[in-house]
Motif scaffolding. Sequence first.
Motif, short mmCIF file in Angstrom:
data_model
loop_
_atom_site.label_atom_id
_atom_site.label_comp_id
_atom_site.label_asym_id
_atom_site.label_seq_id
_atom_site.Cartn_x
_atom_site.Cartn_y
_atom_site.Cartn_z
N THR A 84 0.82 -1.21 0.00
CA THR A 84 0.00 0.00 0.00
C THR A 84 0.85 1.26 0.00
OG1 THR A 84 -1.60 -1.24 1.31
CG2 THR A 84 -1.94 1.12 1.14
N ARG A 85 2.04 1.17 0.59
CA ARG A 85 2.91 2.34 0.72
C ARG A 85 4.20 2.19 -0.08
NH1 ARG A 85 3.82 3.46 6.81
NH2 ARG A 85 3.61 1.22 7.03
N MET B 293 7.93 13.97 1.39
CA MET B 293 8.68 13.41 0.27
C MET B 293 7.93 12.19 -0.28
SD MET B 293 12.49 13.76 1.94
CE MET B 293 13.32 13.14 0.48
N PRO B 294 7.05 12.37 -1.25
CA PRO B 294 6.32 11.23 -1.81
C PRO B 294 7.22 10.21 -2.48
CG PRO B 294 5.31 13.33 -2.45
CD PRO B 294 6.63 13.65 -1.85
N VAL B 295 8.36 10.65 -3.02
CA VAL B 295 9.28 9.73 -3.71
C VAL B 295 10.30 9.19 -2.71
CG1 VAL B 295 11.00 9.50 -5.53
CG2 VAL B 295 9.00 10.93 -5.89
N ARG B 296 10.29 7.90 -2.52
CA ARG B 296 11.23 7.27 -1.58
C ARG B 296 12.63 7.14 -2.17
NH1 ARG B 296 8.52 2.22 1.68
NH2 ARG B 296 7.06 3.43 2.95
N ASN B 297 12.68 6.82 -3.45
CA ASN B 297 13.99 6.66 -4.09
C ASN B 297 13.82 6.83 -5.60
OD1 ASN B 297 16.70 6.24 -4.37
ND2 ASN B 297 16.62 4.02 -4.16
N ALA B 298 14.90 7.23 -6.24
CA ALA B 298 14.90 7.38 -7.70
C ALA B 298 16.30 7.11 -8.22
CB ALA B 298 14.45 8.79 -8.09
N ASN B 299 16.38 6.32 -9.27
CA ASN B 299 17.66 5.99 -9.91
C ASN B 299 17.55 6.21 -11.41
OD1 ASN B 299 18.98 5.17 -7.55
ND2 ASN B 299 18.13 3.10 -7.72
N HIS B 300 18.68 6.45 -12.04
CA HIS B 300 18.69 6.51 -13.50
C HIS B 300 19.89 5.75 -14.03
CE1 HIS B 300 21.80 9.68 -13.22
NE2 HIS B 300 22.02 9.45 -14.51
N SER B 301 19.71 5.14 -15.18
CA SER B 301 20.79 4.41 -15.85
C SER B 301 20.71 4.70 -17.34
CB SER B 301 20.70 2.90 -15.58
OG SER B 301 19.44 2.40 -15.99
N ILE B 302 21.82 4.43 -18.04
CA ILE B 302 21.94 4.81 -19.46
C ILE B 302 22.38 3.61 -20.27
CG2 ILE B 302 23.10 6.35 -21.09
CD1 ILE B 302 23.56 8.25 -18.69
N GLY C 225 3.06 5.79 -2.13
CA GLY C 225 1.65 5.52 -2.35
C GLY C 225 0.79 6.76 -2.45
N SER C 226 1.28 7.91 -1.99
CA SER C 226 0.51 9.14 -2.12
C SER C 226 0.51 9.64 -3.56
CB SER C 226 1.07 10.22 -1.19
OG SER C 226 2.41 10.54 -1.54
#
Length: 339
Positions: free
Chosen positions: A25-26, A177-186, A207-208
């Motif tokens: 849920t979260r 902070m609605p975003v817990r984590n973010a990553n980017h790759s190429i 979840g929000s």
Amino acid sequence: MVREEIAESTRTLQWKCVESRVDSTRLYYGRFILSPLLKGQADTIGIAMRRALLGEIKGTCITRAKSEKVPHEYSTIVGIEESVHEILINLKEIVLRSNLYGVRDASICVRGPRYVTAQDIISPPSVEIVDATQYIANLTEPIDLCIGLEINRDRGYRTNPTNHSQNGSYPIDAVSMPVRNANHSIHSYGNRNEKQEILFLEIWTNGSLTPKEALYEASRNLIHLFIPFLHAEERGIHFEENKKRFTLPPFTFQNGLTKLRKNKKEIPLKCIFIDQLELSPRTYNCLKKSNIHKLLDLLSNSQEDLMRIEYFRTEDLKWILDTLQKHFAINLPKNKFSF
């Protein structure tokens, strides 16, 4: 050289959601790709998007708890298993979903013995509790527990010193902070002379917001950060080239709207967001909840459509009509069949 310019001008960027799941849920997860990008562009976009996702998106949380019967934050109450400090920590973890502006009041008023969870919070209609089973406290005896709450919408993480506690009112460290984590790759492909890149973005939310909603909000916030460079009035800035002096003409957003009224093709309607139209917070919230984010979205609705929006009033419609007439000389049809 001409061939390269033509190829670059016809290159169309496309994005796609390649994976989406709900782990709990979260905890929501989404994976997106953007391509084709020229060499180096993926890293530029990826770094900016990650910072915007983690720091520029607003979230709703509980910022203060009030109870006149509590002498201080570290006290205990007979009949409650947790201390006041532990209850405040549990309140801090509650995830809320809302587009509200300003501070809103909520409350908890229950009688034991029983477990107190997030579903016991009496909140305004504009605030939604993401996980109603979230634990708050355990009442072991038949006592009353009444707590007043303050709900606010902000971004980032703000700590409140304990010395701000007074008269049974206790601040709670705000985690907006609605975003817990973010990553980017190429991923790179192509030969040495025509190297291209694919950007992969991974987003985890509480979840929000869904990852797709977070991606949209972060993108919009990045665009807004650059708007001053495009529309701010520039005075007294000169460039010298070949001993000739050139002065940049002043340009403001209002001038841009005037130019749009004369020639609508110069500024595409899809590039203007509704929060650039000087709308009232109430009107803005109603439109956002109906997925009206840009001027183009607004113009696809009639006056009758807008009046069907929940909590939308005649005053809101008049405000919108006056704004459209003032800046664009545009009137919304009364209904879908008006011409």
